[in-house]
Write a protein that holds these residues in place. Structure first.
Motif: not given
Length: 740
Positions: A110-123
């Protein structure tokens, strides 16, 4: 030095083409990526792929916004990845770069998620691999397999998405070492000045960002090509949507790109960068990354590193080979290419300059660290590359006014003290490296030693014969280090027959004596009237007269005149007593500097000022004590695990110490083109010299318990005074140790 991928692969044209082993299999890029259980510094290295001296160093980020420890952006202790960026620093104590971030996902953004700029994924490390030129990890939330490779100037991504899942790639120009538009650390402000994304067609994005931080006003241009068409895109500048525009400008740009999952599970992305302009990024892509075969790039990277690592053969256990060849890998990753394939680069005056045909401009000169052993190692095993570094530093002098202090992305960030490009030039000139204009290089050395700037007010230096603490901060450290630099200038002046200069700089090289207090046996600060400044605590790291150390660690920094230091301390017996105390005194006073680690008494192997100190016993008639300490440091502070270094690797300096010290000699006076004998780790090692000769180091009766040297012979003749010259090594032959 290298203009195409082919030229990178053939970096050492005289290297043998038949290899005794696959040296790359001994490289573990995870060594140095983990803080140990005691909280000691990690090596601050990163595991992602790069080419030798690559401009692109593509690796994952385990922090959303990178902080100061680790400075590389990757911490083995973490379990989340936030993105994959194309530029990094290896082992440094300060942080910067992290340009052009990509992150695959399988969800709508979403626009809100993209603006927040955090896209972590565990590994999980169980689903992570790294070797020279290749990195792979599975992102657990999305199930995407990420594979990375690199050419000199291009990052190569291959994403394998789960079947039936949405295919999204986050393209982020706002990732860096700060959060938001500015992050202040002391006096430094990190700020994106301007950036752009331009959608050239449905498979290509071009753009740039201009950012200021540790390196001021960095310009990074890019061209990203996708193997499949972008189906839709969401663009933002900060929190503002940019709609479906094909061009967006701003200071906080991100894009969420989606692809048609019915067209296949794999997407490749090629990202070329340039410090010059958009045309440079295009030409870099055209020259280095036309194939869509991922394995093409991993093979080329493997072959390039195989040729680099094959310069030295050792007979050793697999663990010893892993430490050794990983160290060699870490040394040879930088200094980094900073010119495009057409030879253009941005000079220190922000002007586009042109390199002569066949030459490559370099940056990332962490000279306060690397002058000690990393650059001497280049001088020994890669003289063509070392000569290019000298020419690059001279070009820096011509536009900047003096030789580089700490050169990053083509600009001087002026980190640390002294001017330790000077010993690098001295070592190269005294070693008679071809391809250097010695008179021109000497002129750069001389002007850099007489033209005052910031931490080097030479009118004060000449007037007082030391740096008064009341007029110059970190005065004791600067006095000791500047005296060494002056000796290097004197040595080159003598070689060139410039007797007046020789006498002048030789006199200045003895200025260290003026801060020695014989009553307490330490170098300590004075004011401009010649009075000792009180209070003074030799154990304290909080005294402003030292940098990254205390009086004990700086006590020994007279590498150009160890006999003079012995004299100051009252002769060999008193010197050895003081040196013994250095390696046994465990007392502390106040908070220990964060850069100090890897202790044996006051000796701190995790930071560079101590690195030569274990070799000092040689000059006082107790080489067996040097041999014991070298062996102790090798065993205690290096291992083949992610926490395999006792401190920051500092662009390969920590690694270079190990390489030399395991071969059996070390560049104690790093500007002299000579080495002091230590103790070998291996029964046999061979340096395949670029001139076609071999230099063999043998210790037939060496065992783990036999660390003391009974005798050393070069081509059957005894070595005198435990000194080995560069000329003796490059002449080839056999250095034989008999152990006891």
């Amino acid at each position: 030095m290298k203009k195409t991928l082919l030229a990178v692969v053939c970096l050492f044209v005289s290297a043998p083409t038949v290899f005794a082993d696959d040296y790359t299999r001994y490289v573990n890029p995870f060594i140095g990526t983990q803080t140990d259980a005691t909280g000691a510094l990690s090596g601050s290295t990163f595991p992602g792929p790069t080419m030798p001296q690559g401009m692109v160093q593509l690796s994952p980020e385990t922090e959303n916004y990178v902080t100061w420890d680790p400075c590389s952006g990757y911490d083995y202790n973490k379990d989340k990845i936030y993105g994959f960026t194309h530029t990094h620093l290896s082992g440094t104590g300060c942080t910067d770069l992290f340009d052009v971030s990509l992150m695959p996902a399988t969800n709508d953004v979403s626009l809100k998620e993209l603006a927040k700029g955090e896209f972590p994924q565990t590994f999980s490390h169980d689903e992570e691999q790294a070797r020279p030129g290749y990195y792979k990890v599975r992102l657990q939330e999305s199930g995407v397999d990420v594979e990375l490779s690199a050419t000199t100037r291009t990052g190569i991504h291959r994403y394998t998405f789960p079947k039936g899942k949405q295919q999204t790639i986050i393209f982020d120009l706002d990732r860096s070492t700060f959060r938001g538009e500015a992050y202040y650390t002391g006096r430094r402000a990190y700020q994106i000045i301007q950036s752009q994304m331009r959608f050239v067609d449905d498979k290509t994005i071009e753009g740039y960002r201009v950012i200021t931080g540790w390196a001021k006003l960095r310009k990074v241009y890019f061209r990203a090509e996708f193997s499949r068409a972008i189906k839709s895109r969401l663009l933002i500048d900060g929190a503002r949507s940019a709609g479906q525009s094909d061009v967006v400008n701003g200071r906080s740009l991100r894009a969420a790109l989606t692809f048609d999952a019915s067209e296949g599970s794999q997407i490749m992305v090629r990202v070329a960068i340039s410090p010059v302009d958009s045309e440079g990024a295009r030409e870099n892509m055209r020259a280095e990354a036309q194939s869509w075969e991922f394995e093409h790039y991993t093979r080329a990277a493997h072959d390039a590193w195989q040729r680099e690592l094959s310069r030295i053969d050792i007979e050793a256990s697999d663990e010893q080979k892993t430490i050794f060849y990983t160290g060699l890998y870490h040394v040879l990753m930088q200094p980094n290419t900073m010119s495009d394939v057409d030879g253009r680069y941005m000079n220190t005056n922000y002007e586009i300059s042109q390199m002569p045909d066949g030459e490559t401009y370099h940056s990332t000169f962490s000279l306060w660290d690397t002058f000690r052993a990393a650059h001497p190692l280049y001088t020994l095993i890669a003289p063509d590359v070392a000569a290019q570094f000298v020419r690059d530093m001279v070009r820096h002098h011509q536009s900047y006014g003096y030789l580089p202090i700490w050169d990053l992305w083509g600009q001087d960030n002026y980190c640390m003290i002294g001017n330790h490009a000077i010993p690098v030039l001295a070592d190269a000139i005294l070693a008679e490296l071809p391809g250097i204009d010695q008179k021109q290089a000497y002129q750069a050395m001389r002007e850099s030693s007489t033209r005052s700037h910031l931490n080097s007010p030479f009118e004060i230096w000449e007037k007082y014969g030391y740096m008064p603490q009341t007029l110059q901060n970190t005065s004791v450290s600067i006095t000791l280090e500047q005296a060494f630099d002056d000796w290097c200038v004197a040595a080159v002046a003598k070689k060139l027959g410039l007797n007046d200069d020789y006498q002048h700089f030789l006199r200045r090289s003895e200025f260290y004596r003026n801060l020695f207090d014989k009553n307490i046996g330490f170098f300590r600060p004075k004011d401009e009237n010649g009075n000792w400044i009180e209070p003074f605590d030799p154990l304290s790291y909080e005294q402003p007269c030292f940098i990254e150390g205390n009086a004990w660690q700086y006590m020994w920094f007279v590498p150009h005149n160890p006999q003079g230091l012995i004299e100051l301390l009252g002769g060999k017996e008193a010197f050895i007593k003081k040196l013994d105390e250095n390696f046994s005194l465990t007392a502390t006073s106040g908070e220990v500097n964060g850069n100090a680690s890897g202790f044996i008494g006051q000796y701190a192997h995790g930071n560079e000022p101590s690195h030569h100190t274990v070799y000092l016993y040689n000059f006082a008639g107790q080489p067996e004590r040097t041999q014991e300490l070298v062996d102790q440091v090798r065993k205690t502070f290096y291992n083949a695990t992610p926490c395999g270094y006792a401190g920051n690797d500092d662009c390969g300096q920590m690694s270079a110490w190990y390489i030399f010290s395991s071969l059996g000699f070390y560049p104690f006076n790093a500007g002299a083109a000579e080495y002091v004998i230590g103790t070998p780790l291996f029964t046999r090692a061979t340096i395949h010299l670029p001139n076609g000769r071999d230099f063999n180091i043998i210790a037939p009766n060496k065992t783990e318990k036999k660390i003391h040297v009974r005798s050393v012979k070069l081509n059957g003749q005894p070595i005198r005074n435990n000194i080995l010259s560069h000329k003796q090594i490059i002449s080839g032959g056999t250095l034989e140790f008999k152990m006891k």
